[in-house]
Scaffold this active site. Structure first.
Site, PDB file in Angstrom:
ATOM      1  CG  LEU A  59     -47.702  -0.582  13.581  1.00 24.38           C
ATOM      2  CD1 LEU A  59     -48.810   0.064  13.863  1.00 24.38           C
ATOM      3  CD2 LEU A  59     -48.262  -2.080  13.178  1.00 24.38           C
ATOM      4  CB  SER A  60     -43.424  -2.518   8.404  1.00 24.83           C
ATOM      5  OG  SER A  60     -42.387  -2.711   9.099  1.00 24.83           O
TER       6      SER A  60
END
Length: 337
Positions: A59-60
């Site tokens: 998840l950025s």
């Protein structure tokens, strides 16, 4: 982001680097640790999948997600192709902005696609390789990729409407926003910001052993003194980006000891260099392999200084059917192939 919080798209197991390997952090057994891994740093990605000991999905960081979606200039009613569904968070945010039924997403990992579909009521997820195929629903007003590519597939240009916008991570550092020309045949645009992203899974497999594997155990083939303080290689991201442009396959690692900043460089294949600080503002350069990749880095450093130390925002990229290139300050000034 308030309507669609990041934790609603995070799996129950995240992965934390403990200095030696990635270890699991489970929501059920360590909820505080899990939350710390997810929310401790707005700039940091949360690793959601590890394959063969290396991160393969994440998840950025929230700040990077916001920056990229802002660069997309997405408006209600736009059709969107989201590339690299992952956990589905960026796709859900795009659908919230554009509207339900206007976003399609492509994910190469079938297992991730199955999980993302459960979270995405307003978007459709397809399993496939976006480097080779385009999903139905185009041409698109906006195309948004969430994994790093060195070369934009021309199919992405063809899948966008004239005047459409394509935002994607470029290689290991930075993201770019291209605007498709009125004739639909070319696209050009500026670097928008810095960020590090997972690589395209269909591209070349990186050397898992990194510098140590490329370096091997043989003696260096050359040695010399370099009259430079190496601190900017660790601290100056304008310089690091310039090196990334000039020597795109160079992987740069830095570390500090009592003598100062040291640097290790390799190309993931056979060439390597080590810059060891001497404590007096100079360093010893050892190199090996078919290239002198340390000299390439130092040449790029000197060139950056000659060009008046450009920032990442001074660079852009143009894509045509035949080629694509990096330019500096204006598209007519081609900087690198």
């Amino acid at each position: 982001m308030a309507a669609l919080p990041r934790d609603a798209f995070a799996p129950d197991r995240l992965w934390r680097w403990d200095g030696y390997s990635y270890v699991p952090v489970d929501r059920a057994s360590d909820p505080a640790g899990w939350a710390d891994e997810l929310y401790a740093d707005p700039d940091a990605a949360a690793v959601t999948q590890v394959t063969d000991g290396l991160p393969s999905s994440s998840l950025s960081g929230p700040s990077v997600v916001a920056d990229m979606l802002d660069s997309l200039r997405l408006e209600p009613g736009h059709t969107v192709w989201d590339i690299g569904t992952g956990q589905g968070w960026s796709c859900a945010l795009a659908a919230w902005r554009a509207g339900p039924g206007l976003v399609v997403s492509t994910e190469i990992d079938e297992g991730l696609a199955v999980l993302a579909r459960k979270r995405l009521a307003a978007a459709e997820v397809f399993v496939g390789n976006a480097m080779r195929s385009v999903p139905p629903g185009g041409p698109f007003d906006r195309i948004h990729a969430t994994y790093a590519v060195e070369t934009v597939p021309y199919e992405w240009i063809e899948a966008a409407k004239p005047g459409g916008r394509i935002v994607y991570p470029w290689g290991r550092l930075g993201h770019v926003a291209l605007t498709v020309a009125a004739d639909g045949r070319t696209a050009s645009g500026w670097v928008q910001g810095l960020g590090q992203f997972m690589a395209d899974r269909s591209g070349p497999v990186p050397v898992s052993g990194g510098y140590a594997q490329v370096r091997g155990t043989g003696d260096p083939e050359s040695e010399r003194i370099v009259e430079r303080d190496l601190a900017p290689l660790a601290d100056n991201w304008d310089l690091r980006f310039a090196v990334r442009v000039a020597v795109p396959d160079a992987i740069l690692i830095t570390g500090r000891d009592e003598d100062g900043v040291n640097a290790w460089i390799h190309d993931g294949n056979a060439s390597w260099a080590a810059l060891s600080a001497r404590g007096d503002g100079s360093a010893v350069l050892h190199q090996g392999g078919p290239r002198r990749i340390g000299d390439e880095l130092l040449t790029a450093w000197s060139q950056w200084e000659t060009l008046d130390r450009p920032t990442p925002y001074d660079y852009g990229i143009t894509v045509t059917p035949e080629q694509q290139w990096v330019w500096l300050r204006e598209p007519a000034l081609k900087f690198a192939p």
